[in-house]
Motif scaffolding. Structure first.
Motif, mmCIF file in Angstrom:
data_model
loop_
_atom_site.group_PDB
_atom_site.id
_atom_site.type_symbol
_atom_site.label_atom_id
_atom_site.label_comp_id
_atom_site.label_asym_id
_atom_site.label_seq_id
_atom_site.Cartn_x
_atom_site.Cartn_y
_atom_site.Cartn_z
ATOM 1 N N ALA A 124 0.825 -1.213 0.000
ATOM 2 C CA ALA A 124 0.000 0.000 0.000
ATOM 3 C C ALA A 124 0.858 1.261 0.000
ATOM 4 N N LEU A 125 2.108 1.138 0.434
ATOM 5 C CA LEU A 125 3.064 2.249 0.361
ATOM 6 C C LEU A 125 3.876 2.199 -0.931
ATOM 7 N N GLY A 126 3.760 1.099 -1.656
ATOM 8 C CA GLY A 126 4.564 0.924 -2.861
ATOM 9 C C GLY A 126 6.042 0.735 -2.558
ATOM 10 N N ARG A 127 6.351 0.102 -1.400
ATOM 11 C CA ARG A 127 7.740 -0.056 -0.966
ATOM 12 C C ARG A 127 8.050 -1.499 -0.609
ATOM 13 N N ARG A 128 9.299 -1.880 -0.826
ATOM 14 C CA ARG A 128 9.796 -3.171 -0.383
ATOM 15 C C ARG A 128 11.269 -3.034 -0.018
ATOM 16 N N TRP A 129 11.646 -3.724 1.064
ATOM 17 C CA TRP A 129 13.032 -3.729 1.533
ATOM 18 C C TRP A 129 13.448 -5.189 1.727
ATOM 19 N N TRP A 130 14.744 -5.487 1.536
ATOM 20 C CA TRP A 130 15.178 -6.872 1.720
ATOM 21 C C TRP A 130 16.674 -6.942 1.988
ATOM 22 N N ALA A 131 17.084 -8.107 2.488
ATOM 23 C CA ALA A 131 18.495 -8.335 2.775
ATOM 24 C C ALA A 131 18.759 -9.826 2.879
ATOM 25 N N ALA A 132 20.001 -10.210 2.618
ATOM 26 C CA ALA A 132 20.492 -11.557 2.889
ATOM 27 C C ALA A 132 21.859 -11.412 3.541
ATOM 28 N N ARG A 133 22.139 -12.285 4.486
ATOM 29 C CA ARG A 133 23.384 -12.187 5.243
ATOM 30 C C ARG A 133 24.597 -12.168 4.298
ATOM 31 N N GLY A 134 25.434 -11.168 4.494
ATOM 32 C CA GLY A 134 26.648 -11.047 3.706
ATOM 33 C C GLY A 134 26.468 -10.417 2.345
ATOM 34 N N ALA A 135 25.230 -10.050 1.992
ATOM 35 C CA ALA A 135 24.971 -9.522 0.650
ATOM 36 C C ALA A 135 24.442 -8.102 0.657
ATOM 37 N N GLY A 136 24.296 -7.473 1.837
ATOM 38 C CA GLY A 136 23.793 -6.115 1.902
ATOM 39 C C GLY A 136 22.287 -6.046 1.962
ATOM 40 N N ALA A 137 21.785 -4.830 2.136
ATOM 41 C CA ALA A 137 20.342 -4.568 2.215
ATOM 42 C C ALA A 137 19.948 -3.620 1.096
ATOM 43 N N PHE A 138 18.726 -3.802 0.589
ATOM 44 C CA PHE A 138 18.293 -3.068 -0.600
ATOM 45 C C PHE A 138 16.819 -2.677 -0.493
ATOM 46 N N THR A 139 16.441 -1.716 -1.314
ATOM 47 C CA THR A 139 15.044 -1.363 -1.489
ATOM 48 C C THR A 139 14.799 -1.116 -2.963
ATOM 49 N N GLY A 140 13.582 -1.416 -3.412
ATOM 50 C CA GLY A 140 13.252 -1.205 -4.817
ATOM 51 C C GLY A 140 12.057 -2.029 -5.229
ATOM 52 N N ARG A 141 11.846 -2.114 -6.513
ATOM 53 C CA ARG A 141 10.699 -2.848 -7.035
ATOM 54 C C ARG A 141 11.000 -4.331 -7.249
ATOM 55 N N SER A 142 12.267 -4.679 -7.424
ATOM 56 C CA SER A 142 12.635 -6.069 -7.672
ATOM 57 C C SER A 142 14.112 -6.258 -7.388
#
Length: 266
Positions: A124-142
C-alpha cells in the motif's frame, strides 16, 4: 554472492503472492475482523496471506520449518521460515496504508536461530526492503531494480531522529521516564510504528527506534535488514538479534545511548 540468494528469490515470490492477496482485501467494506485471545485484531486477510505463504513453502521448501503469527510452528530442523502476514493489522483494518508482510529465513548456528534472509513488503506504500546475510540490504521494485541501503552517520543524540509506536508499553514496563528523557534529548521524534521505523533506520532517514514488546515474527525480517544496512539491532538488554521480546535499532553510533535511556527504570 550470498549463500542465500535462492532463498531470497523465493522470499520475493512469497511476498508477491502475499501482496496480491492483502491488497485485494485492503479497504474492503466487508472485511471480516476477529479479536484474538490477546485482544489484538486478526483479519481474514492475515489468515489468507499466511496460508498462502505456508502452501508455497510446503511445495518449494518441504523440509524447512515454518513459524507464523496466526498458525504457530510446523516442522523442525536447522532452517525455519518466520512469517508475519500483516504487520500493522490495526492499520490495515482501519484503511491506514502503513502495514507490511514480513518474511524471514532463520538458520540454526552456534548462537541459536538467527535471521539470514528478510523481506519487508509494504504494497500500500509501494515499498519493499530486503536483505540476505553477507549480501547487503536493498530497497526497490525487484531484485534487479534496487538501491542499496545504508544507515545514517549521525553521532549525537541532539541531532538524531527517533521513532516509536506508543507510550503505553513504556509506561507499563516502568521505562516511561527514560523514554521521555530520550525524546527530549533528540532533535526530532515521530510515532511511525510497526515495521516502518526500522526500515527508515536502514535507509538512513531515521537514526534510532525502539519498541518495548514484540514477538519474533515482528522482528526477524527487520533485524537482518537493519544489520545488513550497517546498523545495530538488539533487544533492550543489548543482546544482538530478534530474540529478546523487544527491540532497539540504530545506526550503531547511538546505540549505547539509546539503551542507556530506555533501561532507566521509573
Amino acid at each position: 554472492m550470498s549463500d542465500y540468494h535462492d532463498d531470497l528469490r523465493l522470499a520475493h515470490v512469497l511476498a508477491d503472492a502475499a501482496d496480491a492477496a492483502t491488497m485485494d482485501r485492503f479497504q474492503a467494506l466487508d472485511l471480516q475482523v476477529e479479536t484474538k485471545p490477546d485482544m489484538t485484531p486478526v483479519s481474514e486477510a492475515d489468515k489468507a496471506a499466511e496460508e498462502l505463504i505456508r502452501g508455497q513453502l510446503q511445495r518449494a521448501r518441504p523440509r524447512d520449518a515454518v513459524l507464523g503469527e496466526e498458525y504457530g510452528i510446523k516442522g523442525t530442523g536447522p532452517r525455519r521460515w518466520v512469517i508475519d502476514p500483516i504487520d500493522g493489522t490495526k492499520n490495515y483494518v482501519r484503511g491506514v496504508p502503513v502495514w507490511a508482510t514480513l518474511i524471514s529465513l532463520m538458520v540454526e548456528g552456534e548462537d541459536g536461530y538467527q535471521p539470514v534472509v528478510g523481506v519487508v513488503s509494504a504494497p500500500a506504500l509501494g515499498r519493499r526492503w530486503w536483505a540476505a546475510r553477507g549480501a547487503g540490504a536493498f530497497t526497490g521494485r525487484s531484485l534487479t531494480s534496487a538501491s542499496r541501503l545504508g544507515v545514517s552517520r549521525v553521532g549525537r543524540l541532539q541531532d538524531a531522529s527517533f521513532a516509536y509506536s506508543s507510550l503505553s508499553g513504556w509506561e507499563e514496563q516502568g521505562r516511561l521516564g527514560g523514554f521521555l528523557d530520550l525524546t527530549r534529548a533528540c532533535w526530532r521524534t515521530r510515532g511511525y510504528g510497526d515495521f516502518w521505523p526500522y526500515m527508515m533506520v536502514a535507509e538512513g532517514s531515521l537514526d534510532i527506534c525502539a519498541e518495548p514488546e514484540l514477538s519474533l515474527w515482528d522482528m526477524a525480517a527487520l533485524a537482518v535488514v537493519v544489520q545488513e544496512a550497517g546498523g545495530t539491532f538488539t533487544g533492550l538488554d543489548g543482546v544482538p538479534g530478534p530474540h529478546s521480546g523487544n527491540a532497539a535499532a540504530s545506526n550503531g553510533l547511538l546505540h549505547s545511548e539509546l539503551l542507556d535511556h530506555l533501561n532507566r527504570r521509573d
